[in-house]
Motif scaffolding. Sequence first.
Motif, PDB file in Angstrom:
ATOM      1  N   LEU A   1       0.898  -1.144   0.020  1.00 54.19           N
ATOM      2  CA  LEU A   1       0.099   0.104   0.220  1.00 54.19           C
ATOM      3  C   LEU A   1       0.711   1.353  -0.019  1.00 54.19           C
ATOM      4  O   LEU A   1       0.604   2.222  -0.879  1.00 54.19           O
ATOM      5  CB  LEU A   1      -0.885   0.033   1.227  1.00 54.19           C
ATOM      6  N   GLN A   2       1.700   1.106   0.908  1.00 55.05           N
ATOM      7  CA  GLN A   2       2.671   2.441   0.870  1.00 55.05           C
ATOM      8  C   GLN A   2       3.469   2.628  -0.302  1.00 55.05           C
ATOM      9  O   GLN A   2       3.869   3.865  -1.021  1.00 55.05           O
ATOM     10  CB  GLN A   2       3.608   2.292   2.165  1.00 55.05           C
ATOM     11  N   ARG A   3       3.930   1.510  -1.047  1.00 55.63           N
ATOM     12  CA  ARG A   3       4.611   1.477  -2.200  1.00 55.63           C
ATOM     13  C   ARG A   3       3.948   2.236  -3.294  1.00 55.63           C
ATOM     14  O   ARG A   3       4.277   3.127  -4.179  1.00 55.63           O
ATOM     15  CB  ARG A   3       5.261   0.262  -2.477  1.00 55.63           C
ATOM     16  N   ARG A   4       2.832   1.664  -3.355  1.00 52.36           N
ATOM     17  CA  ARG A   4       1.575   2.046  -4.521  1.00 52.36           C
ATOM     18  C   ARG A   4       1.320   3.657  -4.166  1.00 52.36           C
ATOM     19  O   ARG A   4       1.336   4.561  -5.205  1.00 52.36           O
ATOM     20  CB  ARG A   4       0.434   1.508  -4.344  1.00 52.36           C
ATOM     21  N   TYR A   5       1.324   4.028  -2.827  1.00 53.01           N
ATOM     22  CA  TYR A   5       1.038   5.641  -2.678  1.00 53.01           C
ATOM     23  C   TYR A   5       2.157   6.520  -2.988  1.00 53.01           C
ATOM     24  O   TYR A   5       2.058   7.343  -3.747  1.00 53.01           O
ATOM     25  CB  TYR A   5       0.770   5.662  -1.067  1.00 53.01           C
ATOM     26  N   LEU A   6       3.171   5.982  -2.746  1.00 56.53           N
ATOM     27  CA  LEU A   6       4.596   6.699  -3.486  1.00 56.53           C
ATOM     28  C   LEU A   6       4.662   6.917  -4.800  1.00 56.53           C
ATOM     29  O   LEU A   6       4.977   7.901  -5.323  1.00 56.53           O
ATOM     30  CB  LEU A   6       5.788   6.085  -2.589  1.00 56.53           C
ATOM     31  N   GLN A   7       4.375   5.589  -5.503  1.00 53.19           N
ATOM     32  CA  GLN A   7       4.498   5.611  -6.934  1.00 53.19           C
ATOM     33  C   GLN A   7       3.499   6.664  -7.500  1.00 53.19           C
ATOM     34  O   GLN A   7       3.786   7.387  -8.311  1.00 53.19           O
ATOM     35  CB  GLN A   7       3.994   4.267  -7.285  1.00 53.19           C
ATOM     36  N   LEU A   8       2.103   6.568  -7.011  1.00 54.67           N
ATOM     37  CA  LEU A   8       1.179   7.625  -7.602  1.00 54.67           C
ATOM     38  C   LEU A   8       1.445   8.836  -7.296  1.00 54.67           C
ATOM     39  O   LEU A   8       1.276   9.726  -8.148  1.00 54.67           O
ATOM     40  CB  LEU A   8      -0.278   7.090  -7.013  1.00 54.67           C
ATOM     41  N   GLN A   9       1.808   9.188  -5.955  1.00 56.24           N
ATOM     42  CA  GLN A   9       2.225  10.653  -5.730  1.00 56.24           C
ATOM     43  C   GLN A   9       3.337  11.133  -6.608  1.00 56.24           C
ATOM     44  O   GLN A   9       3.244  12.238  -6.724  1.00 56.24           O
ATOM     45  CB  GLN A   9       2.571  10.866  -4.274  1.00 56.24           C
ATOM     46  N   ARG A  10       4.420  10.233  -6.634  1.00 54.97           N
ATOM     47  CA  ARG A  10       5.303  10.980  -7.685  1.00 54.97           C
ATOM     48  C   ARG A  10       5.199  11.182  -8.968  1.00 54.97           C
ATOM     49  O   ARG A  10       5.558  12.142  -9.476  1.00 54.97           O
ATOM     50  CB  ARG A  10       6.655   9.806  -7.736  1.00 54.97           C
ATOM     51  N   SER A  11       4.074  10.712  -9.534  1.00 55.97           N
ATOM     52  CA  SER A  11       3.367  10.710 -10.758  1.00 55.97           C
ATOM     53  C   SER A  11       2.440  11.896 -10.794  1.00 55.97           C
ATOM     54  O   SER A  11       2.187  12.625 -11.808  1.00 55.97           O
ATOM     55  CB  SER A  11       2.801   9.531 -11.244  1.00 55.97           C
ATOM     56  N   LEU A  12       1.493  11.986  -9.833  1.00 50.41           N
ATOM     57  CA  LEU A  12       0.267  12.869  -9.716  1.00 50.41           C
ATOM     58  C   LEU A  12       0.412  14.191  -8.946  1.00 50.41           C
ATOM     59  O   LEU A  12      -0.402  15.078  -9.115  1.00 50.41           O
ATOM     60  CB  LEU A  12      -0.800  12.157  -9.211  1.00 50.41           C
ATOM     61  N   HIS A  13       1.661  14.262  -8.076  1.00 55.91           N
ATOM     62  CA  HIS A  13       1.714  15.469  -7.506  1.00 55.91           C
ATOM     63  C   HIS A  13       1.755  16.787  -8.266  1.00 55.91           C
ATOM     64  O   HIS A  13       2.225  16.906  -9.348  1.00 55.91           O
ATOM     65  CB  HIS A  13       2.829  15.605  -6.464  1.00 55.91           C
ATOM     66  N   PRO A  14       0.904  17.559  -7.729  1.00 56.28           N
ATOM     67  CA  PRO A  14       0.544  19.020  -8.337  1.00 56.28           C
ATOM     68  C   PRO A  14       1.713  19.761  -8.689  1.00 56.28           C
ATOM     69  O   PRO A  14       1.938  20.445  -9.683  1.00 56.28           O
ATOM     70  CB  PRO A  14      -0.165  19.671  -7.470  1.00 56.28           C
ATOM     71  N   ASP A  15       2.893  19.671  -7.982  1.00 53.43           N
ATOM     72  CA  ASP A  15       4.370  20.212  -8.250  1.00 53.43           C
ATOM     73  C   ASP A  15       4.710  19.854  -9.617  1.00 53.43           C
ATOM     74  O   ASP A  15       5.620  20.615 -10.465  1.00 53.43           O
ATOM     75  CB  ASP A  15       5.409  20.041  -7.168  1.00 53.43           C
ATOM     76  N   ASN A  16       4.423  18.449 -10.126  1.00 49.53           N
ATOM     77  CA  ASN A  16       4.837  18.090 -11.552  1.00 49.53           C
ATOM     78  C   ASN A  16       4.061  18.964 -12.669  1.00 49.53           C
ATOM     79  O   ASN A  16       4.588  18.787 -13.815  1.00 49.53           O
ATOM     80  CB  ASN A  16       4.751  16.618 -11.680  1.00 49.53           C
ATOM     81  N   PHE A  17       3.258  19.714 -12.422  1.00 51.54           N
ATOM     82  CA  PHE A  17       2.205  20.212 -13.394  1.00 51.54           C
ATOM     83  C   PHE A  17       2.312  21.610 -13.192  1.00 51.54           C
ATOM     84  O   PHE A  17       1.134  22.141 -13.917  1.00 51.54           O
ATOM     85  CB  PHE A  17       0.927  19.418 -13.266  1.00 51.54           C
ATOM     86  N   SER A  18       2.994  22.428 -12.755  1.00 51.07           N
ATOM     87  CA  SER A  18       3.157  23.951 -12.406  1.00 51.07           C
ATOM     88  C   SER A  18       3.164  24.540 -13.822  1.00 51.07           C
ATOM     89  O   SER A  18       2.645  25.613 -14.019  1.00 51.07           O
ATOM     90  CB  SER A  18       4.236  24.256 -11.841  1.00 51.07           C
ATOM     91  N   GLN A  19       3.850  23.755 -14.961  1.00 51.72           N
ATOM     92  CA  GLN A  19       4.011  24.591 -16.134  1.00 51.72           C
ATOM     93  C   GLN A  19       3.023  24.018 -17.088  1.00 51.72           C
ATOM     94  O   GLN A  19       2.887  24.350 -18.322  1.00 51.72           O
ATOM     95  CB  GLN A  19       5.422  24.236 -16.954  1.00 51.72           C
ATOM     96  N   LYS A  20       1.977  23.242 -16.976  1.00 47.23           N
ATOM     97  CA  LYS A  20       1.093  22.623 -17.710  1.00 47.23           C
ATOM     98  C   LYS A  20      -0.043  23.541 -17.761  1.00 47.23           C
ATOM     99  O   LYS A  20      -0.282  24.443 -17.098  1.00 47.23           O
ATOM    100  CB  LYS A  20       0.708  21.251 -16.973  1.00 47.23           C
ATOM    101  N   SER A  21      -1.399  23.079 -18.531  1.00 46.89           N
ATOM    102  CA  SER A  21      -2.539  23.977 -18.528  1.00 46.89           C
ATOM    103  C   SER A  21      -3.155  23.966 -17.305  1.00 46.89           C
ATOM    104  O   SER A  21      -2.829  23.166 -16.167  1.00 46.89           O
ATOM    105  CB  SER A  21      -3.367  23.421 -19.771  1.00 46.89           C
ATOM    106  N   ALA A  22      -4.100  24.937 -17.034  1.00 45.41           N
ATOM    107  CA  ALA A  22      -4.886  25.120 -15.874  1.00 45.41           C
ATOM    108  C   ALA A  22      -5.774  23.818 -15.557  1.00 45.41           C
ATOM    109  O   ALA A  22      -6.019  23.336 -14.390  1.00 45.41           O
ATOM    110  CB  ALA A  22      -5.647  26.415 -15.915  1.00 45.41           C
ATOM    111  N   ARG A  23      -6.174  23.344 -16.889  1.00 48.09           N
ATOM    112  CA  ARG A  23      -6.859  21.933 -16.600  1.00 48.09           C
ATOM    113  C   ARG A  23      -6.224  20.797 -16.228  1.00 48.09           C
ATOM    114  O   ARG A  23      -6.954  20.159 -15.095  1.00 48.09           O
ATOM    115  CB  ARG A  23      -7.669  21.927 -17.949  1.00 48.09           C
TER     116      ARG A  23
END
Length: 274
Positions: A128-150
């Motif tokens: 469960l913890q591994r899955r959580y870290l994996q998803l947050q590494r991919s989905l965290h909002p900091d990764n999308f600061s240069q992306k579209s507002a949507r």
Amino acid sequence: MFSVKYLRIVCLSRAAPHSHWPKASRLSVCKPVLSSSHCFTTNTLQNSTVDFTAPGKQSELCFCFNQVFRNCSTCQVKVNCWNCKQVLDKELTFFCRSCKVVQPSDDGTTFFKIMDCDHSFTVDVQKLQRRYLQLQRSLHPDNFSQKSAREQEYSESQSALVNKAYTTLLKPLSRGLYMLELEGMGIDEGTESGADSDFLMELMEINEALHEAQTPDEASKIGHDMKARLVELTEQIDTALQKGELQAAKALLAQMKYYTNIEEKVKEKLSEFM
């Protein structure tokens, strides 16, 4: 009277319009539409005819809807990527394989699916913890600061949903309560009407002993007792849920809730000695 063979269910997440239905049924309600097409398999209900207007049959209807709702939520429905319009044919998709953009969250997806866990009271916490870290590494909002507002909005909602799923499934108490919620059941906050008088008396004695504890050892002993009882309750709840004994699981989870509260009080008491 109508035949379930020709019942197609369109799942909705809204309150039931019929207040006289049992409370347990009003958490997840499905809208019936007569149709020959199926979005689920109804092997056990096929060719059966039930008069749901008969006395006592409403609860059977609610149980039927809950089962169908679960089946509907697991069927694969083809949707399109909001950006490139390519078909997303996976049951749970965080990103489009074609254009790689993050997709909107699906609030109807169970936490077990989000965290890639079996629908069970017993979960592999490390997985469960591994899955959580994996998803947050991919989905965290900091990764999308240069992306579209949507896309920023979708990353925030996905990340928040993953957080909620993780924290809910991490602890046995919240996990068990969530499993009851999926079945249309819950434990009312702040009520002790369903608790046994002997059990309530035991709780009062434990709380009094903790309040009067003069040393860390005295408080720690109470904490160890609570841990042992919680381990025992965890095994009992798991057995009850596996057997489908929801009322028994509900009663045991209520006890777990009380013991968990005392365990937290023990931690507070120990901090006072520091």
